[in-house]
Motif scaffolding. Structure first.
Motif, mmCIF file in Angstrom:
data_model
loop_
_atom_site.group_PDB
_atom_site.id
_atom_site.type_symbol
_atom_site.label_atom_id
_atom_site.label_comp_id
_atom_site.label_asym_id
_atom_site.label_seq_id
_atom_site.Cartn_x
_atom_site.Cartn_y
_atom_site.Cartn_z
ATOM 1 N N ILE A 1 17.221 2.958 0.827
ATOM 2 C CA ILE A 1 18.604 2.731 1.248
ATOM 3 C C ILE A 1 19.144 1.506 0.528
ATOM 4 N N ILE A 2 20.256 1.697 -0.172
ATOM 5 C CA ILE A 2 20.929 0.579 -0.842
ATOM 6 C C ILE A 2 22.094 0.144 0.041
ATOM 7 N N SER A 3 22.273 -1.162 0.179
ATOM 8 C CA SER A 3 23.309 -1.678 1.081
ATOM 9 C C SER A 3 23.984 -2.899 0.489
ATOM 10 N N LYS A 4 25.246 -3.069 0.836
ATOM 11 C CA LYS A 4 25.925 -4.324 0.550
ATOM 12 C C LYS A 4 25.514 -5.336 1.606
ATOM 13 N N GLU A 5 25.336 -6.560 1.197
ATOM 14 C CA GLU A 5 25.008 -7.616 2.119
ATOM 15 C C GLU A 5 26.257 -8.425 2.455
ATOM 16 N N ASN A 6 26.169 -9.213 3.509
ATOM 17 C CA ASN A 6 27.327 -10.006 3.920
ATOM 18 C C ASN A 6 27.721 -11.035 2.869
ATOM 19 N N ALA A 7 26.754 -11.597 2.200
ATOM 20 C CA ALA A 7 27.063 -12.574 1.149
ATOM 21 C C ALA A 7 27.787 -11.866 0.009
ATOM 22 N N ARG A 8 28.710 -12.545 -0.608
ATOM 23 C CA ARG A 8 29.517 -11.957 -1.674
ATOM 24 C C ARG A 8 28.644 -11.548 -2.843
ATOM 25 N N GLN B 1 0.832 -1.204 0.000
ATOM 26 C CA GLN B 1 0.000 0.000 0.000
ATOM 27 C C GLN B 1 0.866 1.254 0.000
ATOM 28 N N PRO B 2 0.333 2.363 -0.517
ATOM 29 C CA PRO B 2 1.079 3.634 -0.430
ATOM 30 C C PRO B 2 1.478 3.926 1.008
ATOM 31 N N GLY B 3 2.731 4.351 1.178
ATOM 32 C CA GLY B 3 3.272 4.587 2.506
ATOM 33 C C GLY B 3 3.937 3.376 3.126
ATOM 34 N N GLY B 4 3.790 2.229 2.488
ATOM 35 C CA GLY B 4 4.371 1.009 3.022
ATOM 36 C C GLY B 4 5.821 0.823 2.622
ATOM 37 N N SER B 5 6.366 -0.338 3.004
ATOM 38 C CA SER B 5 7.775 -0.644 2.775
ATOM 39 C C SER B 5 7.949 -2.002 2.109
ATOM 40 N N LEU B 6 9.037 -2.116 1.366
ATOM 41 C CA LEU B 6 9.470 -3.383 0.787
ATOM 42 C C LEU B 6 10.989 -3.415 0.800
ATOM 43 N N ARG B 7 11.528 -4.623 0.838
ATOM 44 C CA ARG B 7 12.972 -4.800 0.762
ATOM 45 C C ARG B 7 13.286 -5.734 -0.396
ATOM 46 N N LEU B 8 14.069 -5.243 -1.339
ATOM 47 C CA LEU B 8 14.507 -6.043 -2.475
ATOM 48 C C LEU B 8 15.915 -6.567 -2.215
ATOM 49 N N SER B 9 16.180 -7.759 -2.704
ATOM 50 C CA SER B 9 17.510 -8.342 -2.588
ATOM 51 C C SER B 9 18.007 -8.760 -3.963
ATOM 52 N N CYS B 10 19.324 -8.762 -4.119
ATOM 53 C CA CYS B 10 19.936 -9.163 -5.381
ATOM 54 C C CYS B 10 21.219 -9.920 -5.088
ATOM 55 N N ALA B 11 21.394 -11.036 -5.779
ATOM 56 C CA ALA B 11 22.618 -11.819 -5.648
ATOM 57 C C ALA B 11 23.155 -12.114 -7.029
ATOM 58 N N ALA B 12 24.437 -11.852 -7.230
ATOM 59 C CA ALA B 12 25.105 -12.112 -8.503
ATOM 60 C C ALA B 12 26.086 -13.265 -8.326
ATOM 61 N N SER B 13 26.120 -14.151 -9.324
ATOM 62 C CA SER B 13 27.052 -15.273 -9.270
ATOM 63 C C SER B 13 27.559 -15.582 -10.666
ATOM 64 N N GLY B 14 28.669 -16.300 -10.727
ATOM 65 C CA GLY B 14 29.220 -16.698 -12.013
ATOM 66 C C GLY B 14 29.977 -15.606 -12.738
ATOM 67 N N ILE B 15 30.160 -14.438 -12.085
ATOM 68 C CA ILE B 15 30.913 -13.334 -12.700
ATOM 69 C C ILE B 15 32.357 -13.460 -12.249
ATOM 70 N N MET B 16 33.253 -13.714 -13.189
ATOM 71 C CA MET B 16 34.620 -14.091 -12.858
ATOM 72 C C MET B 16 35.513 -12.901 -12.533
ATOM 73 N N GLU B 17 35.133 -11.713 -12.967
ATOM 74 C CA GLU B 17 35.957 -10.522 -12.710
ATOM 75 C C GLU B 17 35.359 -9.719 -11.566
ATOM 76 N N PRO B 18 36.160 -8.821 -10.993
ATOM 77 C CA PRO B 18 35.640 -8.039 -9.864
ATOM 78 C C PRO B 18 34.429 -7.199 -10.274
ATOM 79 N N ILE B 19 33.444 -7.185 -9.403
ATOM 80 C CA ILE B 19 32.281 -6.325 -9.608
ATOM 81 C C ILE B 19 32.557 -4.994 -8.939
ATOM 82 N N TYR B 20 32.511 -3.920 -9.719
ATOM 83 C CA TYR B 20 32.827 -2.600 -9.183
ATOM 84 C C TYR B 20 31.599 -1.898 -8.622
#
Length: 118
Positions: free
Chosen positions: A69-76, A13-32
């Motif tokens: 708020i965007i944040s880094k998570e503990n998982a790589r 609902q308007p005024g409410g909150s949600l938290r999105l998560s994203c996990a990347a894998s299989g990327i062999m080079e450093p993610i900047y």
């Protein structure tokens, strides 16, 4: 195999909150940088927030400052987006993006739907 996977979308609902998560894998080079973009129906995809994966420095689009708020998570190679005080114009598909390697390769997730409605 590169995978960028978002989760956490839904109906709120308007005024409410949600938290999105994203996990990347299989990327062999450093993610900047990892970022959240969104596509509002009928409009072009736009950046919501990004974060420097080395120093954690965030950047926000003007329309979400002080509410998201965007944040880094503990998982790589994982980030989250805490979205508070959501507005109806926030209804969109939200995409996670990574920028990696010397060629600044971009990889995208499939997106997660966020619907803000009463």
């Amino acid at each position: 195999q590169v995978q960028v996977v978002e989760s956490g979308g839904g109906l709120v609902q308007p005024g409410g909150s949600l938290r999105l998560s994203c996990a990347a894998s299989g990327i062999m080079e450093p993610i900047y940088v990892m970022a959240w973009y969104r596509r509002v129906p009928g409009k072009r995809r736009e950046m919501v927030a990004n974060i420097d994966m080395e120093d954690g420095n965030p950047n926000y689009a003007e329309f979400v400052k002080s509410r998201f708020i965007i944040s880094k998570e503990n998982a790589r190679n994982s980030i989250s987006l805490q979205m508070d005080n959501l507005k109806s114009e926030g209804t969109a598909v939200y995409y996670c993006n990574t920028v990696s390697g010397a060629s600044l390769r971009m990889d995208w997730g499939q997106g997660t739907q966020v619907t803000v409605s009463s």
